[in-house]
Write a protein that holds these residues in place. Structure first.
Motif, PDB file in Angstrom:
ATOM      1  N   GLY A   1       4.988  10.896  -3.219  1.00  0.00           N
ATOM      2  CA  GLY A   1       4.676  11.150  -1.820  1.00  0.00           C
ATOM      3  C   GLY A   1       3.244  10.855  -1.463  1.00  0.00           C
ATOM      4  N   GLY A   2       2.582  10.054  -2.269  1.00  0.00           N
ATOM      5  CA  GLY A   2       1.182   9.743  -2.004  1.00  0.00           C
ATOM      6  C   GLY A   2       1.002   8.330  -1.478  1.00  0.00           C
ATOM      7  N   ILE A   3      -0.231   7.993  -1.248  1.00  0.00           N
ATOM      8  CA  ILE A   3      -0.586   6.683  -0.693  1.00  0.00           C
ATOM      9  C   ILE A   3      -1.803   6.163  -1.458  1.00  0.00           C
ATOM     10  N   VAL A   4      -1.829   4.877  -1.725  1.00  0.00           N
ATOM     11  CA  VAL A   4      -3.034   4.277  -2.318  1.00  0.00           C
ATOM     12  C   VAL A   4      -3.652   3.361  -1.278  1.00  0.00           C
ATOM     13  N   GLU A   5      -4.953   3.515  -1.097  1.00  0.00           N
ATOM     14  CA  GLU A   5      -5.632   2.605  -0.189  1.00  0.00           C
ATOM     15  C   GLU A   5      -6.708   1.870  -0.952  1.00  0.00           C
ATOM     16  N   VAL A   6      -6.945   0.652  -0.553  1.00  0.00           N
ATOM     17  CA  VAL A   6      -7.990  -0.106  -1.214  1.00  0.00           C
ATOM     18  C   VAL A   6      -8.890  -0.705  -0.161  1.00  0.00           C
TER      19      VAL A   6
ATOM     20  N   GLY B   1      -0.022   1.365   2.585  1.00  0.00           N
ATOM     21  CA  GLY B   1      -0.617   0.101   2.949  1.00  0.00           C
ATOM     22  C   GLY B   1      -1.125   0.113   4.369  1.00  0.00           C
ATOM     23  N   GLY B   2      -1.064   1.266   5.021  1.00  0.00           N
ATOM     24  CA  GLY B   2      -1.659   1.369   6.337  1.00  0.00           C
ATOM     25  C   GLY B   2      -0.762   0.931   7.474  1.00  0.00           C
ATOM     26  N   GLY B   3       0.437   0.460   7.149  1.00  0.00           N
ATOM     27  CA  GLY B   3       1.339   0.021   8.203  1.00  0.00           C
ATOM     28  C   GLY B   3       1.823   1.201   9.028  1.00  0.00           C
ATOM     29  N   VAL B   4       2.025   0.960  10.309  1.00  0.00           N
ATOM     30  CA  VAL B   4       2.537   2.009  11.185  1.00  0.00           C
ATOM     31  C   VAL B   4       3.725   1.452  11.947  1.00  0.00           C
TER      32      VAL B   4
ATOM     33  N   VAL C   1     -15.367  -2.261  -5.120  1.00  0.00           N
ATOM     34  CA  VAL C   1     -14.033  -1.894  -4.679  1.00  0.00           C
ATOM     35  C   VAL C   1     -13.963  -0.385  -4.579  1.00  0.00           C
ATOM     36  N   ARG C   2     -13.194   0.086  -3.604  1.00  0.00           N
ATOM     37  CA  ARG C   2     -12.992   1.522  -3.492  1.00  0.00           C
ATOM     38  C   ARG C   2     -11.497   1.771  -3.354  1.00  0.00           C
ATOM     39  N   PHE C   3     -10.963   2.520  -4.283  1.00  0.00           N
ATOM     40  CA  PHE C   3      -9.561   2.920  -4.180  1.00  0.00           C
ATOM     41  C   PHE C   3      -9.513   4.379  -3.757  1.00  0.00           C
ATOM     42  N   VAL C   4      -8.597   4.700  -2.875  1.00  0.00           N
ATOM     43  CA  VAL C   4      -8.406   6.111  -2.531  1.00  0.00           C
ATOM     44  C   VAL C   4      -6.947   6.462  -2.797  1.00  0.00           C
ATOM     45  N   LEU C   5      -6.746   7.430  -3.681  1.00  0.00           N
ATOM     46  CA  LEU C   5      -5.396   7.937  -3.916  1.00  0.00           C
ATOM     47  C   LEU C   5      -5.244   9.182  -3.063  1.00  0.00           C
TER      48      LEU C   5
END
Lengths: 776, 143
Positions: free
Chosen positions: A369-374, A470-473, A382-386
């Motif tokens: 139920g999480g999201i990874v952003e890059v 992935g940020g899609g809405v 690079v910055r990854f956010v879990l």
């Protein structure tokens, strides 16, 4: 360092506990090679670990024991009774020393030499080694904790989940039939008790995330040695708590990202020096809580992800067409890193990268139920956010109706809820599908009933905007929204999971089963690709484009509804009312072992407990006392400033209601050291009358330590940095450095040194460089 | 002690389930359909604050048909998930006589998939069936 010592202590203690039996068994059978090896490993590990800390006594003891045991292992010495006793003496002493370090007490060292001497004593001397008194027994009594098998905790959690569900069912039955008021009162008490038990059991399952961080220094050190690179690891937020199960599930993805950063991201020292970076790469791993999510950020300052290389690879492997590639934004290019089979590393190494990597990371994080952003900047890092939910079992959800059925949607993916016939909403049907336009955003519209094949009853009236990985809405059309509920989620049977539409099942208050929808799965079933979801490029980009700010909506003690920027919220704490005290004329709150200045608290603390936001500006921490969290919201409408600056920075509209927005800058200015040295701060000038800069940019610049003036101020000439927008002509006063902002995300060309207006990192970097130049 | 068997009627046939695998026999209260799942998954039902995945055993034998009446269900737990198997009727719990033997006849339709053997119980030869195959349904084998 303290954290590391703590880890060392607990690791040593765990080893000691595990060793307890071995030592006794070895005493009985000194020839037992396995036991000998186990004890040898222990003293060896302790000796090794001592090397990291300044612990000469422990090191001396373990070293001596290691030497003696090594001789036994090589066969040059017999493990006689004397040696066994001496080794046991050393092990006990290690235990006492560890205890002493932890409790901060001193332990006399006069016996250490005796113990070491006993180890060295050889031959059949009749003399027994000196008996050493043990202080361990007394000291250990002070510990007030027990160890529990994890499956017992799991069983308790399951039991509580069932209890909550049974309570819900009982509540339904009670509602159906008329019951005496006393029964209601008893039931309320039961409900409160169950909620408390659930709370505390949830907490027993929580672990500090430092358990996840603890092995990282070692791993980074080893990887640095292997790859001949220099890396500085910084860790932050180890005290954030997370469900134990969650920690286990994040471990692999986190390790993978760090390995990637070490292997492919951070360059070798000579290369770094050539590109003007410090010789040692920086790797930052931090965790913080934001609402019901934990954010884990992994940032390096390496070479970044080459989006164009990814695109070329994606085209060559047939993942995307040339035409699609041409339409990708730079963020979308970077996101290709998550596609299976795309690794830009030229060489496959043992450490990372075989093209099975980031896609697995994303899958694993999404599964929980999480999201990874890059976020990547070529050449800069690079910055990854879990982003992961706090716990797996109980999640806040929105229940919606489609046809005659109820479904739940995880609250974390709901961005906004609007009426389909509301103002400013346009729904257009094109080519058999629908598009909704809302405040300049165009989003694909999906009917939940149609996607699931449920009969539509009447007109669908509500649109929920769902964001997926992935940020899609996209917009999901449902008949109506029922409620916000905290749902106990149970895993669904494989036949349900394999449809990809569902994430779990739960029971609603009326006792009926409810399916938890998987927003990403629904989008896939409806045939929306991520690419088409990105129709939502803001149409209003340009000078009037507004940044959306994620904020936490809360009710103050005085009953006011206020919003505070989520980015400044480190976590939400609940503390007993006694923890709030007036010290030196100001309210303070004791959280854990820290005393923080306390703001907010505009009313009486009525309950036994008070909720406190822990706010941080990166340096200073503040508490903000309030009554309850209402929601997380997006602030996207204009801020109406108040007459005088103060705690409230303005009023804005959220969901049609007027909400006070807390002025974080004002709060911190009142507490940090920065306020005192206002005149010593560097000065930054903004063009007069630019509303965007005034409302959005100014706080950022001020939080970076600048004093902001306007170009029509009298002291405009003192500015060291001048910020201008795109094409505005400018004559900088004196030697001021000019930072040019552009509206277009992409630079106009190689020589374009301007910064995108929403590129916060780039902006802060430019501000930083500006002052450094002045200083040096 | 001999193995206990639960005798149920599915699609008119008398078949035996290993009683040790069965948690309970219940009458379902309400059925929530699940859109998008294979046909043999009839939906979800709540039982004492648990969510059961309801399997239509007739549809599991033949995906073109489904059970006539939602009534008796056999509750089993497979791989941690609770299921309710819809059957025509639950008849009895009996003791097995002897060991199960291989099926010595050509079975028709879906029966060949679910049968694990034949067993003697109360003087009658009964088909012993695999609960797991009913749950995974007609398509699982093909895939």
């Amino acid at each position: 360092m303290d954290d590391l010592i703590q880890d060392f202590i607990s690791e040593t203690r765990e080893m000691l506990e595990a060793l307890g039996g071995e030592v006794v068994a070895w005493e009985a059978a000194p020839d037992d090679r396995e036991r000998l090896d186990a004890i040898f490993r222990f003293v060896h590990t302790v000796k090794g670990n001592c090397g990291f800390f300044d612990l000469p006594r422990l090191k001396g003891l373990s070293h001596a024991a290691e030497d003696a045991l090594a001789e036994v292992r090589s066969g040059s010495r017999v493990a006689d009774h004397r040696l066994v006793s001496a080794v046991l003496g050393v092990i006990d002493r290690i235990g006492e020393l560890v205890q002493a370090i932890e409790s901060g007490t001193a332990l006399s060292d006069e016996d250490d030499d005796l113990l070491i001497a006993a180890l060295l004593m050889r031959g059949e001397s009749e003399e027994e080694p000196a008996a050493v008194p043990s202080a361990a027994a007394a000291a250990r009594g002070a510990m007030r904790s027990i160890r529990l098998p994890i499956d017992l905790l799991d069983r308790m959690m399951n039991g509580v989940s069932d209890l909550v569900l049974a309570r819900n069912e009982l509540s339904r039955r009670l509602r159906d039939g008329a019951v005496a008021a006393e029964v209601d009162a008893v039931f309320d008490r039961l409900s409160v008790t169950i909620a408390e038990v659930r709370d505390s059991i949830t907490r027993t399952r929580m672990q500090r995330i430092e358990n996840l961080f603890a092995p990282l220094p070692r791993m980074v050190r080893d990887l640095a040695a292997e790859t001949a690179k220099q890396v500085l690891l910084e860790m932050d937020g180890g005290d954030v708590e997370l469900d134990r199960e969650m920690i286990e599930l994040i471990r692999d993805p986190l390790t993978h990202i760090i390995r990637n950063a070490m292997d492919h991201g951070i360059e070798k020292s000579d290369l770094r020096k050539r590109s003007g970076k410090p010789a040692a790469g920086s790797l930052r791993v931090s965790a913080r809580q934001a609402g019901n999510q934990i954010l884990i950020e992994i940032a390096d300052d390496g070479r970044g992800i080459d989006g164009d290389a990814l695109v070329r690879k994606a085209i060559s492997t047939g993942l995307i067409s040339d035409e699609q590639a041409a339409r990708l934004s730079s963020a979308q290019k970077t996101e290709l890193i998550f596609e299976a089979g795309l690794s830009t590393a030229k060489k496959v190494t043992a450490i990372s990268g075989r093209g099975v990597g980031m896609d697995v990371v994303r899958t694993n994080i999404e599964r929980i139920g999480g999201i990874v952003e890059v976020d990547s900047r070529l050449g800069e890092g690079v910055r990854f956010v879990l982003k992961v939910p706090l716990t797996l079992t109980i999640i806040p959800a929105l229940t919606v109706c489609a046809g005659d059925q109820t479904f739940a949607i995880p609250r974390s993916s709901v961005e906004e809820i609007v009426r389909s016939r509301g103002q400013g909403i346009k729904i257009e049907r094109i080519g058999g599908s629908s598009v909704v336009t809302l405040r300049g955003r165009r989003l694909p519209l999906v009917s939940l009933a149609a996607t699931l094949g449920v009969a539509v009853q009447g007109a669908e009236g509500i649109i929920t905007l769902l964001k997926v990985a992935g940020g899609g809405v996209y917009a999901l059309e449902v008949d109506r929204v029922q409620d916000h509920e905290e749902l106990v989620i149970k895993p669904a049977a494989p036949a349900l999971m394999s449809t990809g539409l569902y994430a779990g099942t739960t029971l609603a208050d009326d006792g009926k089963p409810v399916l938890l929808l998987d927003p990403a799965g629904i989008a896939i079933r409806a045939g929306i690709s991520l690419e088409r979801m990105e129709v939502e490029e803001p149409l209003l980009a340009g000078p009037s484009g507004r940044a959306e700010i994620q904020a936490l909506l809360l009710r103050s003690l005085g009953g006011a509804r206020r919003a505070v920027a989520l980015s400044a919220v480190e976590r939400i704490e609940e503390v007993p009312a006694e923890a709030v005290q007036r010290l030196a004329g100001r309210l303070h709150v004791l959280i854990g072992d820290r005393i923080l200045p306390l703001e907010g608290c505009d009313g009486e603390i009525q309950d036994a407990k008070i909720k406190v936001l822990r706010l941080s500006d990166g340096v200073t921490q503040l508490g903000y006392g309030f009554a309850e969290v209402i929601d997380t919201v997006t602030i996207d409408s204009e801020l109406v400033p108040p007459a005088t600056p103060g705690e409230i920075g303005g009023v804005t509209l959220i969901g049609g209601e007027q909400i006070e927005v807390i002025d974080l800058h004002w709060l911190f200015a009142g507490h940090g050291a920065t306020a005192v040295q206002a005149e010593q701060r560097p000065v930054c000038m903004l063009p007069a009358g630019d509303a965007w800069m005034e409302t959005l940019l100014r706080p950022i610049i001020e939080s970076a330590g600048y004093r902001v003036i306007s170009s029509d101020d009298a002291d405009a000439g003192t500015a060291e940095i001048v910020i201008v927008s795109d094409e505005a002509p400018v004559t900088p006063p004196g030697s001021a450095k000019i930072v040019r902002l552009r509206a277009d995300p992409e630079p106009a060309g190689k020589s374009d040194t301007s910064i995108h207006r929403y590129d916060r990192a780039g902006l802060l970097g430019a501000l930083g460089r500006g002052t450094r130049r002045k200083g040096g | 002690m001999a193995d206990l068997l639960l005798i149920v009627r599915i699609d008119g046939e008398r078949v035996a389930l290993p009683a040790g695998d069965v948690e309970s026999v219940v009458e379902l209260e309400g059925l929530t359909p699940v859109p998008g799942v294979p046909r043999h998954v009839a939906g979800l039902s709540a039982l004492r604050s648990r969510v059961l995945t309801v399997i239509d055993c007739v549809a599991s034998l033949d995906p073109l048909r489904s059970i006539a009446l939602v009534g008796d269900a056999v509750v089993v737990v497979v791989e941690g998930h609770p299921y309710a198997l819809l059957v025509d009727a639950v008849e009895d719990v009996v003791e097995a006589e002897g060991e199960p033997g291989p099926v010595r006849t050509a079975l028709t339709g879906g029966w060949s998939r679910v049968a694990t053997g034949m067993i003697e119980a109360e003087g009658q030869l009964t088909l012993l069936v695999d609960i797991g195959v009913f749950i995974s349904g007609p398509l699982a084998r093909a895939a």
